[in-house]
Write a protein that holds these residues in place. Sequence first.
Motif, PDB file in Angstrom:
ATOM      1  N   ASN A  32      -2.607  39.548  52.423  1.00 21.35           N
ATOM      2  CA  ASN A  32      -3.603  39.711  51.363  1.00 21.35           C
ATOM      3  C   ASN A  32      -3.034  40.270  50.055  1.00 21.35           C
ATOM      4  OD1 ASN A  32      -5.959  38.766  52.842  1.00 21.35           O
ATOM      5  ND2 ASN A  32      -5.608  40.559  54.141  1.00 21.35           N
ATOM      6  N   THR A  33      -1.887  39.722  49.664  1.00 22.04           N
ATOM      7  CA  THR A  33      -1.292  40.119  48.386  1.00 22.04           C
ATOM      8  C   THR A  33      -1.141  38.919  47.445  1.00 22.04           C
ATOM      9  OG1 THR A  33       0.905  39.814  49.314  1.00 22.04           O
ATOM     10  CG2 THR A  33       0.025  42.055  49.336  1.00 22.04           C
ATOM     11  N   GLN A  34      -1.565  37.730  47.895  1.00 27.55           N
ATOM     12  CA  GLN A  34      -1.451  36.539  47.027  1.00 27.55           C
ATOM     13  C   GLN A  34      -2.818  35.893  46.900  1.00 27.55           C
ATOM     14  OE1 GLN A  34       1.885  34.015  47.598  1.00 27.55           O
ATOM     15  NE2 GLN A  34       3.107  35.623  48.491  1.00 27.55           N
ATOM     16  N   ILE A  35      -3.693  36.647  46.279  1.00 24.01           N
ATOM     17  CA  ILE A  35      -5.100  36.272  46.261  1.00 24.01           C
ATOM     18  C   ILE A  35      -5.671  36.378  44.857  1.00 24.01           C
ATOM     19  CG2 ILE A  35      -7.376  37.080  47.038  1.00 24.01           C
ATOM     20  CD1 ILE A  35      -6.113  37.906  49.620  1.00 24.01           C
ATOM     21  N   SER A  36      -6.514  35.413  44.504  1.00 28.98           N
ATOM     22  CA  SER A  36      -7.275  35.498  43.260  1.00 28.98           C
ATOM     23  C   SER A  36      -8.758  35.520  43.649  1.00 28.98           C
ATOM     24  CB  SER A  36      -6.976  34.269  42.397  1.00 28.98           C
ATOM     25  OG  SER A  36      -7.692  33.169  42.908  1.00 28.98           O
ATOM     26  N   PRO A  37      -9.651  35.818  42.735  1.00 29.10           N
ATOM     27  CA  PRO A  37     -11.080  35.815  43.079  1.00 29.10           C
ATOM     28  C   PRO A  37     -11.533  34.479  43.667  1.00 29.10           C
ATOM     29  CG  PRO A  37     -10.749  36.880  40.967  1.00 29.10           C
ATOM     30  CD  PRO A  37      -9.414  36.314  41.372  1.00 29.10           C
TER      31      PRO A  37
END
Lengths: 481, 95
Positions: free
Chosen positions: A40-45
Amino acid sequence: MNTIDHEDFEAVIGLEVHAQLLTQSKAFAPVAAQYGQAPNTQISPLCLGYPGTLPLVNENLIRYIIKMGLATNCSIAPKSIFARKNYFYPDLPKGYQISQFETPICEGGHIDIEVEGYSKCIGITRIHMEEDAGKSIHDQDPYNTLVDLNRAGTPLIEIVSEPDLRTPQEAYAYLSKIKQIVQYLEVCDGNMEEGSLRCDANVSVRLRGSEKFGTRTELKNMNSFRNVEKAIDFEIYRQIELIEAGGEVVQQTRLWDTSKMETRIMRSKEEAHDYRYFPEPDLPPIIVTNDLLDEIKEELPELAHIRQQRFIEQYQLSLVDAITLTENRYLADFFEELVLKSDQVKASVNLVLSDVLRVLNEQSIAIHNFPLSVTRLAELLNLRASDKVSSTAQQTIFNAMLEQDSSAQELAETLNLLQVSDSNYMDGLVKQVIDANPDEAARYKEGKKQLMGFFVGQVMKASKGKANPKMANELVRKYLD
Amino acid sequence: MSVSKEEVQYVAGLAKLHLSEEEISILSRDMNAILGYMELLNNLDTSDVEPLEHVIELSKTYRADKAHEPLTHEKALKNAPDADSDYFRVPKVIE
């Protein structure tokens, strides 16, 4: 009442291959999609399915799938649309996957595969674009499922074959060919173990000569090339035995269990999802202009079968060697770079086909992780070509290079493998050997030329392997011929 | 065209909705009314009309393949009903 033999049946196999594209960013969100990052560190809205977010198509998603379509002889639709595939699962926060349904961008292609001495043309029904879901982890927390959304929204292409495959071996060959093509195009790394290439198989059996298809099952969870072959093989025999025992094949999805080496039921037809596809309202149609198509055609690299032919003509390679060297694009690149840097074709072929491939096998690594650079290997080949080391010494130095960072020249020195080509030294040595073996010298002079090997051997022995054998040969001839 | 109670139940199931008998009756009446109204459109001859997937004619709607800063890990998990230090936490999903 077992009157029907296994030989009376043939299998009908179609493959659905998912390839994860090597783009910098996700399909519809401008964040990275690298493998192996902290959860969960390569996430956009957008990846979280937040209200108010809108997708925007990654340009390379379109370009890469068109490349794949062209390389597999598909026609490219001038206009195609995205569709929503609706289902609930925690790793899909939006509640739908953006995919393509009725109008895939690539349709009606084919590729040739080689199987144990025959070649066969396999139809490609379609290739379409979609986004990947996140990853659910079921076995880390006893009470909960854990979700990592790094992969959510990663661009995928799905390549669907016609049911043209008849044996597990053909399925294996087809999958290998797909892997080779995506690697040559550099649109996917083709790694099945890491999941960047995934394969589902539709398998049915029918009596040989029958036109009608039998009821099919869909196989999932085969995470290596060998497992695809084994799972299909298992499933074909399961279905044949079921029919022979008077039973009927039931349409269902089955999972391959690697530890038990068998397929088991995952869900039946009745439990199949109802995806309620409809046109994606947030994305306009994809228009492929002729200009774009021409531009991408220009960018297409030399594909394996063409490169193979060139290798045979340009380097005078045998067909077998050319196939081995071009099987993997990066191995072919490595080889050509070595030829370029060393200016030696034959020595490069031998080095790559024997030593380099051996090390790759022994260490189970891919060519891009090969520990020696082309520059260092070229230096080794040049050392040998200029006769500074023997062929045996080349082998020793190669092995030593794998252990330490020294150059080939340095290793030749420290391991005391440099051939002595000093003419005074060599002259004295050869004279000494001839004097010490008068009988052999006499017989040589009488015509027993095979004794040359004996003299050169004696010179090598006296020099403890360091003498230049070519020079020894010349000097023996000078004194005795 | 009419929607049966079974169809309402089925669609509700797909949407993960639990409906009472009464709600199913009300919804099937409403849905039939809406679909009945839409049937008016069938009076139009659309045989010469291209299907319209999108109302605005757009071209060149791609973005360059560049990755920007993602959300921080804390922000990403902030609105989750449940999470541990790394992951979103959801009720056990049994396949």
